[in-house]
Design an enzyme around this catalytic site. Structure first.
Site, PDB file in Angstrom:
ATOM      1  N   TYR A 183       0.998  -1.097   0.063  1.00  0.00           N
ATOM      2  CA  TYR A 183      -0.082   0.141  -0.082  1.00  0.00           C
ATOM      3  C   TYR A 183       0.878   1.431   0.025  1.00  0.00           C
ATOM      4  O   TYR A 183       1.852   1.118  -0.659  1.00  0.00           O
ATOM      5  CB  TYR A 183      -1.227   0.055   0.873  1.00  0.00           C
ATOM      6  CG  TYR A 183      -1.983  -1.267   1.086  1.00  0.00           C
ATOM      7  CD1 TYR A 183      -3.107  -1.029   0.107  1.00  0.00           C
ATOM      8  CD2 TYR A 183      -1.765  -2.245   1.709  1.00  0.00           C
ATOM      9  CE1 TYR A 183      -3.968  -2.091  -0.008  1.00  0.00           C
ATOM     10  CE2 TYR A 183      -2.840  -3.422   1.527  1.00  0.00           C
ATOM     11  CZ  TYR A 183      -3.904  -3.201   0.688  1.00  0.00           C
ATOM     12  OH  TYR A 183      -4.858  -4.292   0.689  1.00  0.00           O
ATOM     13  N   SER A 184       0.555   2.269   0.722  1.00  0.00           N
ATOM     14  CA  SER A 184       1.118   3.511   0.771  1.00  0.00           C
ATOM     15  C   SER A 184       2.610   3.595   1.207  1.00  0.00           C
ATOM     16  O   SER A 184       3.471   4.653   1.200  1.00  0.00           O
ATOM     17  CB  SER A 184       0.313   4.724   1.157  1.00  0.00           C
ATOM     18  OG  SER A 184      -0.732   4.885   0.278  1.00  0.00           O
ATOM     19  N   THR A 185       2.906   2.764   1.846  1.00  0.00           N
ATOM     20  CA  THR A 185       4.348   2.605   2.520  1.00  0.00           C
ATOM     21  C   THR A 185       5.437   2.568   1.260  1.00  0.00           C
ATOM     22  O   THR A 185       6.756   2.864   1.259  1.00  0.00           O
ATOM     23  CB  THR A 185       4.827   1.315   3.352  1.00  0.00           C
ATOM     24  OG1 THR A 185       4.614  -0.023   2.678  1.00  0.00           O
ATOM     25  CG2 THR A 185       3.852   1.198   4.503  1.00  0.00           C
TER      26      THR A 185
END
Length: 225
Positions: free
Chosen positions: A25-27
């Protein structure tokens, strides 16, 4: 997962889950930001990407954003523009160099988890997967100076990743949230003596309303205290 390179020591809660790969995801914005800096698509924390005029559900995304603003609001369209400018061949090459999880970018356009095309990508519940153990390995490779990325670009990235600073220690990180009870907070804690890398991953579909990147971040900060 908690990893101390100076002591070559790993600590973990739930060893089986720490080795299980999941969507970053946004990591993944940590690495896509570095790709953008490395390939001169962005140059510093003030670099702006052009907004296309769409009214997004998140009002913070509705405008021309700087790199710092986009990172801190986790703006997907901004980093979609960076990744598209980097291109598939270069992205795959850099992921392989970092040994970033399964390095699978085959679903380049994503899996349509969002209604807007520019809010999808291979790192959002699609082909790319990484485990908590691999997350700390990648972060250590980058911030210990063992990757292809130069120190200047890494220092720019650190500026936008800064989460907490009490004068004697700094915490740098990035959240990530899925829609089915998945969430991340990954990064590192830095003092004058050492850096320690961490990855908190949550996965509980029965509590998906309560679980988010913010939840993972709260847990991580309590542990790191």
């Amino acid at each position: 997962m908690l990893y101390s390179p100076s002591e070559n020591r790993y600590s973990f809660y739930n060893k089986a889950l720490s080795e299980q790969e999941a969507s970053p995801y946004s990591t993944f914005k940590i690495v896509s930001a570095l790709m953008g800096l490395h390939n001169d698509i962005i140059t510093d924390e003030t670099s702006t990407m052009n907004y296309n005029g769409t009214e997004y559900p998140n009002p913070e995304w509705n405008g021309n954003l700087t790199f710092q603003e986009a990172f801190q609001t986790s703006c997907i369209w901004y980093f979609r523009q960076i990744i598209d400018a980097v291109g598939e061949d270069e992205a795959e090459k850099e992921l392989s160099e970092l040994e970033y999880g399964n390095c699978d970018i085959s679903k380049w356009e994503g899996s349509n988890i969002n209604p807007y095309q520019e809010l999808n990508g291979f790192w959002l519940n699609a082909s790319l997967k990484i485990s908590p153990l691999e997350q700390v390995a990648v972060l250590s490779k980058i911030f210990e100076g063992k990757s292809i990325y130069d120190r200047q670009d890494i220092e720019i990235l650190k500026k936008v990743m800064l989460t907490q600073d009490n004068g004697t220690q700094q915490i740098y990180g990035k959240t990530g949230s899925g829609s089915d009870g998945e969430a991340w907070f990954v990064g590192f804690i830095e003092t004058a003596e050492q850096r320690r890398y961490f990855a908190v991953y949550l996965n509980d579909v029965s509590q998906e309303e309560q679980i988010s990147g913010s939840t993972a971040k709260e847990i991580a900060l309590k542990i790191l205290e």
